[in-house]
Write an enzyme that holds these catalytic residues in place. Structure first.
Site, mmCIF file in Angstrom:
data_model
loop_
_atom_site.group_PDB
_atom_site.id
_atom_site.type_symbol
_atom_site.label_atom_id
_atom_site.label_comp_id
_atom_site.label_asym_id
_atom_site.label_seq_id
_atom_site.Cartn_x
_atom_site.Cartn_y
_atom_site.Cartn_z
ATOM 1 N N HIS A 152 -7.791 0.967 3.434
ATOM 2 C CA HIS A 152 -7.339 0.222 2.257
ATOM 3 C C HIS A 152 -7.677 0.974 0.970
ATOM 4 C CE1 HIS A 152 -6.747 -3.738 0.055
ATOM 5 N NE2 HIS A 152 -7.485 -3.062 -0.824
ATOM 6 N N GLU A 153 -8.928 1.399 0.840
ATOM 7 C CA GLU A 153 -9.346 2.067 -0.395
ATOM 8 C C GLU A 153 -8.656 3.423 -0.565
ATOM 9 O OE1 GLU A 153 -10.694 0.402 -2.574
ATOM 10 O OE2 GLU A 153 -11.392 -1.275 -1.370
ATOM 11 N N HIS A 156 -5.218 2.961 -1.956
ATOM 12 C CA HIS A 156 -5.264 2.886 -3.420
ATOM 13 C C HIS A 156 -5.267 4.298 -4.009
ATOM 14 C CE1 HIS A 156 -5.544 -1.347 -4.004
ATOM 15 N NE2 HIS A 156 -6.771 -1.507 -3.528
ATOM 16 N N HIS A 162 -2.004 -3.605 -4.643
ATOM 17 C CA HIS A 162 -2.021 -4.649 -3.622
ATOM 18 C C HIS A 162 -0.616 -5.204 -3.401
ATOM 19 C CE1 HIS A 162 -6.442 -4.996 -4.795
ATOM 20 N NE2 HIS A 162 -6.427 -4.603 -3.528
#
Length: 701
Positions: A152-153, A156, A162
């Site tokens: 997830h990070e 980014h 998101h």
């Protein structure tokens, strides 16, 4: 010593080992809570943008659309010393998921100007996109060491916001504003298409980038309600990339293939994935949808899709002893030097029937290929599909060869294979196969111990799976007393155990397996002062195997929130009422060393500081000079020293037509002038050659 053939291990035929004695105390790394990224950060008092995004001043109102915010396909990174050991191992595992499913790779920093510095900060967070600031920080703090959190990070960092912040969000979910923590309402803003590009991919409830329904709640009611109620408990998954996550990432970075994936075949198409039958065998593999003596259906669809569901079958009931059927894969080209072959096998023949796995490796000296036996598999018929992994170490062009061989025993069926996957990844060390699984979910009898296993270093261990809880399944790793304990180092140092609940999707690229890793810290102590990972005979409690053999089991280390029962029943975790938990225990002590720190390369930012590229052009350095690399599309482009001029196919056509007309007009004028001059010259010449008739001549007649 052969760790796989220890005498006391041979007679343990039960797949489930349930101790009749007291369970040793388990250490829950999550403290009994199922915390998401945003819960962790909120608990630390962090007020980050959208909960886990760090913004710089230039980013607050700027889009991250544009090539200048993209990373190269191979991203330099540093794992800082502040990271926990378990986090380092998890990060490297997350990189493997990127390699398997995308063209994004990661390499240790070697002085490149821009790189990602992964450290243990307060919470889990990242910036969005390549900020081109040199050292770009990404925090994997306490309790952030879950593989999907790392994925997830890094998404980014690769340029993704998101999912629920996209402009069409309100068509798919409703935000319950009165249930949101005061002061956190801004985390639910949406952003226009010129800030965040959805890349023409539909809204994705299953995205690893989506908030959960409980994000930033001020009570117990959900803050996000899906307009399709079936997705209420789907949003916020932290297992793996969704299909749409991968579609967007691969579009954004122009990935045409993934790095470590090699092949996948479920035999749904008649071309059987380019596989070929050998001409030198006695029989053939047949593409079928069922066999009278089993299997009754393929493994991919389990008979649920009418008109589909095929597998390959070698009928050993109709051939003589020693007869073979050979099926070869298409030609494959390795890059990493190690591979993992995975497939499902069903034996409805004799236990003496055998499946042999060969590698046919080609070289300049042997154009027909050198055949090497890798694995011999003899399986007692069980009436179900069985999962197998085979480790390969191939460095040259090759084929995988499946040879079915008829044994000496009587056969009424044969051998069947399905759902083959080949990737340049490491195979799991062990497989825990749990049959008749659904009966244990939420049941008082749902406390299961795995058979004993050995790590590559020789440590004996077990896995404890607790399904008895009403909502969640827990999983724990235990060291147990084993045959090698006298030769091993105690307390057990830096062994990382990775426990993966397998999503049995036929294609490895589409799996969303649920994984958790823990690492043995030799300095960890218990309340009574003992080392937690000391020798089990010293700190463990007495337990019994199913055959009555006594051993000692150390404390469990894991989580009570491994997966919810609702998610457990989703996807293909349970297939044919079978579940597979893949286990790997590896030594990660080398990650204790500081990653080599190099001198950064000359900064591109410095060379480009006086060069302003217009229209989203990107400043690059070539031959020691700054120049602009201009944006382009299918039918348009920017050009000029600073990308200040726009061109398009239409403009080119207009210019081309205008030029053609001008040239035609000019040629016409030249032609007319030439004709006029030629005619004039001709008249003058005719006039000069005409006889001079005078009056005197006329009188002469």
């Amino acid at each position: 010593m052969d760790l796989w053939n220890l005498s006391w291990f041979l007679f343990l035929d039960a797949l489930l080992v349930i101790s009749g004695l007291a369970t040793p105390e388990n250490f829950d790394v999550d403290g009994g809570m199922d915390q998401d990224i945003f819960d962790i950060n909120e608990g630390l008092g962090l007020d980050l943008f959208e909960g886990d995004i760090r913004l710089d001043r230039a980013q607050i109102r700027n889009s991250i659309i544009g090539e200048k915010y993209r990373w190269p396909h191979t991203i330099p990174y540093v794992l800082e010393d502040s990271l926990e050991m378990n986090a380092k191992g998890v990060i490297l595992n997350a990189f493997e998921r990127y390699r398997l499913k995308t063209c994004i790779d990661f390499k240790p920093w070697a002085g490149e100007t821009n790189y990602i510095s992964v450290f243990k900060g307060s919470g889990c967070w990242s910036s969005v996109g390549n900020r081109r600031v040199g050292k770009q920080e990404l925090s994997i703090g306490a309790n952030c060491d879950r593989i999907a959190t790392v994925q997830h990070e890094f998404l980014h960092a690769l340029g993704f916001w998101h999912e629920q912040s996209r402009s069409d969000r309100d068509d798919y979910v409703r935000i319950m504003w009165d249930r949101i923590l005061s002061g956190r309402e801004h985390n639910f803003n949406t952003y226009s298409d010129d800030i965040s590009d959805s890349l023409n991919v539909p809204y994705d409830y299953t995205s690893v980038m989506h908030y959960s329904k409980t994000a930033f709640q001020n009570g117990t009611e959900p803050t996000i309600v899906t307009r399709i109620s079936d997705f209420e408990d789907v949003i916020g998954q932290r297992m793996d990339f969704s299909d749409s996550d991968l579609l967007k990432l691969n579009q954004l970075y122009n990935c045409s293939s993934s790095l470590s994936f090699m092949d996948s075949c479920s035999f749904e198409l008649e071309n059987v994935c380019g596989m070929i039958q050998s001409s030198g065998d006695n029989a053939d593999w047949q593409r079928v949808s069922q066999v009278p003596r089993g299997p009754e259906s393929d493994h991919s669809n389990m008979g649920q899709c009418q008109g589909s569901g095929f597998f390959m079958h070698f009928d050993s009931s109709s051939v003589n002893v020693g007869a073979t059927a050979v099926l070869e894969s298409r030609t494959l080209y390795p890059k990493r030097g190690f591979q993992c072959l995975q497939f499902y096998l069903y034996n409805s023949g004799s236990e003496s029937d055998q499946l042999n796995i060969y590698i046919r490796e080609y070289s300049a000296d042997n154009v027909d290929g050198n055949l090497t036996l890798v694995e011999e598999i003899k399986e007692i018929p069980t009436g179900s599909w069985q999962l197998y992994h085979v480790t390969l170490k191939v460095t040259k062009k090759f084929r995988v060869v499946f040879e079915g061989r008829k044994g000496s025993g009587a056969s009424l069926g044969g051998l069947s294979i399905d759902d083959i996957n080949l990737s340049e990844t490491r195979c799991p060390h062990h497989i825990w196969h749990i049959r008749n699984f659904t009966q244990f979910i939420g049941s008082p009898n749902g406390t299961l111990y795995s058979p004993p296993f050995y790590s590559s270093k020789g440590y004996a261990f077990q896995i404890y799976l607790n399904l008895a809880h009403v909502t969640n399944a827990g999983i724990y790793f235990h060291l147990i007393s084993g045959a090698n304990d006298d030769q091993l180092q105690w307390p057990c140092p830096w062994q990382q155990a990775t426990m993966t609940l397998l999503d049995q999707n036929p294609d490895i690229r589409q799996r969303m397996s649920n994984q958790r890793s823990i690492t043995t810290d030799p300095f960890m102590t218990t309340d009574n002062g003992n080392y937690f990972w000391d020798r089990p005979s010293k700190v463990g409690t007495v337990a019994l195997f199913s055959n009555g053999t006594q051993f000692r089991r150390g404390g469990g280390y894991g989580t009570s929130a491994f997966i919810t029962h609702e998610r457990l029943k989703s996807r293909d975790f349970i297939k044919g009422d079978d579940v597979y938990i893949l286990l790997t225990v590896e030594d990660i002590s080398h990650l204790n060393s500081t990653q080599i720190q190099l001198t950064p390369a000359p900064s591109v930012q410095d060379l480009c500081s006086k060069t302003t590229c217009k229209n989203d052009g990107v400043c690059t350095v070539r031959d020691g000079k700054a120049e602009c690399r201009c944006q382009s599309g299918e039918d348009w482009w920017y050009m000029g020293e600073r990308c200040e001029k726009r061109g398009s196919t239409r403009d080119t056509i207009v210019i081309a037509v205008s030029s053609t007309v001008a040239v035609f007009a000019l040629m016409l004028i030249i032609t007319l002038v030439s004709v006029y001059c030629t005619r004039k010259k001709y008249r003058e010449r005719m006039s000069s050659n005409r006889p001079n008739l005078t009056p005197q001549n006329q009188h002469a007649f």
